[in-house]
Design a protein around this motif. Structure first.
Motif, PDB file in Angstrom:
ATOM      1  N   GLU A  10     -14.106  -5.687 -12.519  1.00 54.29           N
ATOM      2  CA  GLU A  10     -13.907  -4.417 -11.824  1.00 54.29           C
ATOM      3  C   GLU A  10     -12.417  -4.258 -11.533  1.00 54.29           C
ATOM      4  N   THR A  11     -11.816  -3.253 -12.158  1.00 52.60           N
ATOM      5  CA  THR A  11     -10.403  -2.981 -11.946  1.00 52.60           C
ATOM      6  C   THR A  11     -10.248  -2.045 -10.756  1.00 52.60           C
ATOM      7  N   CYS A  12      -9.323  -2.368  -9.895  1.00 51.77           N
ATOM      8  CA  CYS A  12      -9.072  -1.521  -8.726  1.00 51.77           C
ATOM      9  C   CYS A  12      -7.571  -1.264  -8.622  1.00 51.77           C
ATOM     10  N   ARG A  13      -7.236  -0.208  -7.909  1.00 58.01           N
ATOM     11  CA  ARG A  13      -5.830   0.152  -7.677  1.00 58.01           C
ATOM     12  C   ARG A  13      -5.667   0.645  -6.257  1.00 58.01           C
ATOM     13  N   LYS A  14      -4.541   0.331  -5.684  1.00 56.79           N
ATOM     14  CA  LYS A  14      -4.181   0.911  -4.394  1.00 56.79           C
ATOM     15  C   LYS A  14      -3.988   2.408  -4.601  1.00 56.79           C
ATOM     16  N   VAL A  15      -4.478   3.192  -3.663  1.00 58.73           N
ATOM     17  CA  VAL A  15      -4.303   4.642  -3.739  1.00 58.73           C
ATOM     18  C   VAL A  15      -3.428   5.060  -2.564  1.00 58.73           C
ATOM     19  N   PRO A  16      -2.147   5.347  -2.821  1.00 56.76           N
ATOM     20  CA  PRO A  16      -1.258   5.759  -1.727  1.00 56.76           C
ATOM     21  C   PRO A  16      -1.592   7.180  -1.252  1.00 56.76           C
ATOM     22  N   LEU A  17      -1.127   7.516  -0.071  1.00 56.31           N
ATOM     23  CA  LEU A  17      -1.258   8.884   0.407  1.00 56.31           C
ATOM     24  C   LEU A  17      -0.549   9.825  -0.560  1.00 56.31           C
ATOM     25  N   ALA A  18      -1.113  10.993  -0.795  1.00 54.35           N
ATOM     26  CA  ALA A  18      -0.528  11.953  -1.735  1.00 54.35           C
ATOM     27  C   ALA A  18       0.906  12.326  -1.348  1.00 54.35           C
ATOM     28  N   LYS A  19       1.192  12.383  -0.052  1.00 56.32           N
ATOM     29  CA  LYS A  19       2.520  12.813   0.397  1.00 56.32           C
ATOM     30  C   LYS A  19       3.629  11.809   0.074  1.00 56.32           C
ATOM     31  N   THR A  20       3.273  10.574  -0.357  1.00 55.77           N
ATOM     32  CA  THR A  20       4.304   9.594  -0.686  1.00 55.77           C
ATOM     33  C   THR A  20       5.054   9.975  -1.955  1.00 55.77           C
ATOM     34  N   GLY A  21       4.392  10.712  -2.848  1.00 54.52           N
ATOM     35  CA  GLY A  21       5.036  11.125  -4.085  1.00 54.52           C
ATOM     36  C   GLY A  21       4.992  10.074  -5.192  1.00 54.52           C
ATOM     37  N   TYR A  22       4.210   9.027  -5.005  1.00 52.53           N
ATOM     38  CA  TYR A  22       4.050   8.017  -6.055  1.00 52.53           C
ATOM     39  C   TYR A  22       2.599   7.547  -6.082  1.00 52.53           C
ATOM     40  N   THR A  23       2.225   6.944  -7.221  1.00 50.13           N
ATOM     41  CA  THR A  23       0.840   6.490  -7.382  1.00 50.13           C
ATOM     42  C   THR A  23       0.718   5.000  -7.642  1.00 50.13           C
ATOM     43  N   ASP A  24       1.855   4.323  -7.798  1.00 49.31           N
ATOM     44  CA  ASP A  24       1.801   2.901  -8.103  1.00 49.31           C
ATOM     45  C   ASP A  24       3.046   2.189  -7.574  1.00 49.31           C
ATOM     46  N   LEU A  25       3.088   0.884  -7.752  1.00 49.32           N
ATOM     47  CA  LEU A  25       4.200   0.079  -7.247  1.00 49.32           C
ATOM     48  C   LEU A  25       5.528   0.462  -7.898  1.00 49.32           C
ATOM     49  N   TYR A  26       5.514   0.722  -9.181  1.00 52.19           N
ATOM     50  CA  TYR A  26       6.735   1.120  -9.869  1.00 52.19           C
ATOM     51  C   TYR A  26       7.259   2.438  -9.288  1.00 52.19           C
ATOM     52  N   GLY A  27       6.366   3.406  -9.106  1.00 55.63           N
ATOM     53  CA  GLY A  27       6.757   4.684  -8.502  1.00 55.63           C
ATOM     54  C   GLY A  27       7.266   4.498  -7.086  1.00 55.63           C
ATOM     55  N   ASN A  28       6.661   3.567  -6.348  1.00 56.60           N
ATOM     56  CA  ASN A  28       7.095   3.244  -4.992  1.00 56.60           C
ATOM     57  C   ASN A  28       8.547   2.748  -4.998  1.00 56.60           C
ATOM     58  N   CYS A  29       8.855   1.856  -5.939  1.00 59.97           N
ATOM     59  CA  CYS A  29      10.220   1.331  -6.036  1.00 59.97           C
ATOM     60  C   CYS A  29      11.212   2.435  -6.404  1.00 59.97           C
ATOM     61  N   LEU A  30      10.847   3.283  -7.368  1.00 66.09           N
ATOM     62  CA  LEU A  30      11.742   4.366  -7.778  1.00 66.09           C
ATOM     63  C   LEU A  30      11.953   5.368  -6.654  1.00 66.09           C
ATOM     64  N   LYS A  31      10.874   5.776  -6.015  1.00 65.55           N
ATOM     65  CA  LYS A  31      10.954   6.786  -4.953  1.00 65.55           C
ATOM     66  C   LYS A  31      11.811   6.289  -3.790  1.00 65.55           C
ATOM     67  N   ASN A  32      11.653   5.025  -3.440  1.00 64.98           N
ATOM     68  CA  ASN A  32      12.378   4.464  -2.305  1.00 64.98           C
ATOM     69  C   ASN A  32      13.689   3.787  -2.696  1.00 64.98           C
ATOM     70  N   GLU A  33      14.029   3.857  -3.976  1.00 63.64           N
ATOM     71  CA  GLU A  33      15.271   3.279  -4.494  1.00 63.64           C
ATOM     72  C   GLU A  33      15.458   1.834  -4.040  1.00 63.64           C
ATOM     73  N   THR A  34      14.433   1.027  -4.353  1.00 66.76           N
ATOM     74  CA  THR A  34      14.469  -0.376  -3.958  1.00 66.76           C
ATOM     75  C   THR A  34      13.785  -1.223  -5.019  1.00 66.76           C
ATOM     76  N   LEU A  35      13.824  -2.504  -4.834  1.00 62.19           N
ATOM     77  CA  LEU A  35      13.138  -3.455  -5.703  1.00 62.19           C
ATOM     78  C   LEU A  35      11.843  -3.891  -5.038  1.00 62.19           C
ATOM     79  N   PRO A  36      10.930  -4.522  -5.788  1.00 63.89           N
ATOM     80  CA  PRO A  36       9.738  -5.088  -5.145  1.00 63.89           C
ATOM     81  C   PRO A  36      10.163  -6.075  -4.063  1.00 63.89           C
ATOM     82  N   SER A  37       9.342  -6.215  -3.055  1.00 61.06           N
ATOM     83  CA  SER A  37       9.699  -7.042  -1.896  1.00 61.06           C
ATOM     84  C   SER A  37      10.008  -8.483  -2.260  1.00 61.06           C
ATOM     85  N   LEU A  38       9.461  -8.960  -3.365  1.00 66.60           N
ATOM     86  CA  LEU A  38       9.724 -10.327  -3.784  1.00 66.60           C
ATOM     87  C   LEU A  38      11.218 -10.566  -4.026  1.00 66.60           C
TER      88      LEU A  38
END
Length: 176
Positions: free
Chosen positions: A33-61
């Motif tokens: 069963e494949t699952c994905r985090k679903v961010p709030l629509a207002k964040t403007g991204y749908t995945d971790l890569y989009g999160n990094c681009l939108k916030n102009e940062t790298l993954p927390s690691l």
């Protein structure tokens, strides 16, 4: 069996999930069963890569933290099982979770950490039963390192089913 897709998984990893589903179907087992985090629509991204681009940062690691895998993998898998009452990830609890709760049982998560030094260290840092799950590490119980796993998979299923190390294509911890 669950797999959390961060949206940044490497194509060979996604292909491996498909191939393993073929193996599981042949055995008469339930599929992954494949699952994905679903961010709030207002964040403007749908995945971790989009999160990094939108916030102009790298993954927390990249900053010595582990919140990217917790947020995008562990939490997504927990929501698949436990469900959520509201929000973008709203869904009923999985029947396995409901049955375990009704019977007063704890779900055991089998984690694929091997018996190498790094994974042994990771396993020690997991808090037992803090989130309603019990954690077990079958590869560590067998004393299997990553090379042992490769040999067993090759022998049992064929070399074409040996997966690459699962990680986002932009993970700062990736190695050749």
């Amino acid at each position: 069996i669950t797999f959390a897709d961060t949206g940044g998984e490497k194509p060979p990893t996604l292909l491996h999930v498909d191939r393993m589903n073929e193996v599981l179907a042949g055995w008469g087992w339930p599929l992954i069963e494949t699952c994905r985090k679903v961010p709030l629509a207002k964040t403007g991204y749908t995945d971790l890569y989009g999160n990094c681009l939108k916030n102009e940062t790298l993954p927390s690691l990249a900053f010595g933290m582990k919140s990217c895998s917790i947020k995008w993998k562990t939490n997504a898998q927990d929501l698949l099982l436990k469900g959520a009452r509201s929000g973008p990830s709203a869904r009923p609890p999985h029947p396995l979770w409901q049955r375990a709760c009704e019977m007063g049982q704890t779900i055991v998560k089998l984690i694929g950490y091997d018996a190498g030094k790094a994974d042994m260290r990771r396993a020690r840092n997991v808090t037992a039963n803090a989130d309603g799950f019990e954690y077990q590490y079958p590869l560590q119980l067998l004393g299997w390192t990553r090379p042992d796993c490769v040999k067993a998979i090759t022998r049992s299923l064929g070399a074409h089913l040996v997966p690459i190390k699962s990680a986002c294509f932009f993970c700062p911890a990736s190695k050749h």
